[in-house]
Scaffold this motif. Sequence first.
Motif, short mmCIF file in Angstrom:
data_model
loop_
_atom_site.label_atom_id
_atom_site.label_comp_id
_atom_site.label_asym_id
_atom_site.label_seq_id
_atom_site.Cartn_x
_atom_site.Cartn_y
_atom_site.Cartn_z
N VAL A 193 43.57 43.54 30.95
CA VAL A 193 43.81 44.40 32.42
C VAL A 193 44.50 45.50 32.30
O VAL A 193 44.44 46.19 33.58
CB VAL A 193 44.03 43.55 33.51
CG1 VAL A 193 43.46 42.21 33.41
CG2 VAL A 193 45.70 43.15 33.40
N SER A 194 45.33 45.93 31.51
CA SER A 194 46.02 47.34 31.43
C SER A 194 44.92 48.27 31.55
O SER A 194 43.80 48.16 31.14
CB SER A 194 46.88 47.55 30.05
OG SER A 194 46.03 47.77 28.94
N VAL A 219 39.15 41.17 36.05
CA VAL A 219 40.59 41.59 36.24
C VAL A 219 41.44 40.59 37.30
O VAL A 219 42.27 40.01 37.18
CB VAL A 219 40.93 43.03 36.71
CG1 VAL A 219 42.43 43.20 37.29
CG2 VAL A 219 40.22 44.18 35.74
N ALA A 220 40.51 40.23 38.35
CA ALA A 220 41.22 39.41 39.38
C ALA A 220 41.45 38.06 38.68
O ALA A 220 42.29 37.43 39.02
CB ALA A 220 40.53 39.59 40.55
N CYS A 221 40.28 37.61 38.04
CA CYS A 221 40.25 36.19 37.23
C CYS A 221 41.57 36.45 36.33
O CYS A 221 42.39 35.14 36.69
CB CYS A 221 38.98 35.82 36.89
SG CYS A 221 38.82 34.48 36.10
N THR A 222 41.57 36.91 35.50
CA THR A 222 42.87 37.12 34.71
C THR A 222 44.27 37.27 35.32
O THR A 222 45.03 36.36 34.97
CB THR A 222 42.63 38.31 33.70
OG1 THR A 222 41.17 38.07 32.92
CG2 THR A 222 43.59 38.56 32.62
N MET A 223 44.03 38.32 36.53
CA MET A 223 45.52 38.13 36.88
C MET A 223 45.70 36.93 37.74
O MET A 223 46.89 36.30 37.77
CB MET A 223 45.44 39.37 38.24
CG MET A 223 45.46 40.74 37.22
SD MET A 223 47.09 41.09 36.49
CE MET A 223 48.21 41.05 37.77
N LEU A 254 41.16 40.30 46.11
CA LEU A 254 40.43 39.46 45.24
C LEU A 254 41.44 38.54 44.23
O LEU A 254 41.18 37.55 43.70
CB LEU A 254 39.92 40.66 44.12
CG LEU A 254 38.40 40.37 43.90
CD1 LEU A 254 37.53 40.02 44.88
CD2 LEU A 254 37.91 41.66 42.95
N ILE A 255 42.57 39.17 43.81
CA ILE A 255 43.54 38.27 43.09
C ILE A 255 44.04 36.95 43.78
O ILE A 255 44.15 36.08 43.21
CB ILE A 255 44.69 39.32 42.55
CG1 ILE A 255 43.98 40.31 41.71
CG2 ILE A 255 45.71 38.31 41.86
CD1 ILE A 255 45.19 41.59 41.25
#
Length: 306
Positions: A193-194, A219-223, A254-255
């Motif tokens: 996600v960077s 990104v939201a899923c990983t975060m 979303l996160i």
Amino acid sequence: MSQEAPLIAAIEAGGTKFVCGIGRDPHQLLDLTRIPTTTPAETLEAVSHWLSKMKVAHGPLAAIGVGSFGPVDLNPASETYGSITTTPKPGWQNTDLVNFFKNRFKVPVGFDTDVNAAVLGEYLWGAGQGMDPLVYLTVGTGVGGGVLVHGRLLHGLMHPEIGHLMVPPPQNSLAVQREGFCPFHKHCVEGYVSGPALAHRWGVRADSLPADHPAWEEVACTMGHALMNLTLALCPRRIILGGGVMSQPHLVPLIRGKLRQHMNGYLSVPQFGRDLEEFVVPPGLGARSGLLGALALGKMAFDARH
Ligand code: ADP
Ligand code: ZN
């Protein structure tokens, strides 16, 4: 008559720029500058030059606080305390920041990571007031995190390296490059996600990905996974999300949603119910968390001088 507060210099040492400020009060910086990060010698000389000018303009410096990109050595008993150590940034390995500024200006120098400085700034003056433990996470050129527990910045074996927490690889990814982008780990947060990881994986600059692009869901899923791990390990009362990538306004909501989904009802606390919006928040100090945290580090070094 009350005595004037000590004049503190704050340095946020970043991989692309050094942001420097000077002030007696976090709410009223007297001056501010940005110096590009080139070679250590050139950059530190330019910072010193600016600080010397500030002394002429505003009076003697009482202390300097530095929040630096890392990894850094924070062990006061170590011979290399105060240095940037094994950074992949060319030329910056083993750069001694604390002794450089101590020798140059003969004042106490406070030192920590840029993200520990940021969590301190947010705790004292921003979105983290009264929230202990507190976590600050930045998602930009890299992913990093600072942690404050029981009023102190967390150090131990090293400093927190939250960007390299392991997360499940995104399922059914539509990315051009599905692999993570971290040279050390296949499945760490930073590798997915960077900003540079997003650009590499999706073939488009992170800041030009439209709001409805599938990258953001990923990104939201990983975060969400990273925040779940942090929540379960550190029991923070609040998590603050900063950095360039997080300035996408749709991302924080979303996160939050993904975090709640991953947690799957396991925690029955208001922070995972009606107070979720209060649990994961943007920085209260905007882009100044790290710089003002560095000011606090300088102030702490001044207070501890005897
Ligand atoms: P740094 O991490 O170097 O201190 P930033 O936090 O600004 O600086 O992060 C820079 C990274 O964030 C770059 O990779 C850039 O592409 C990405 N970025 C900056 N702004 C945005 C944005 N609005 N949306 C998505 N990505 C962004
Ligand atoms: Zn990694």
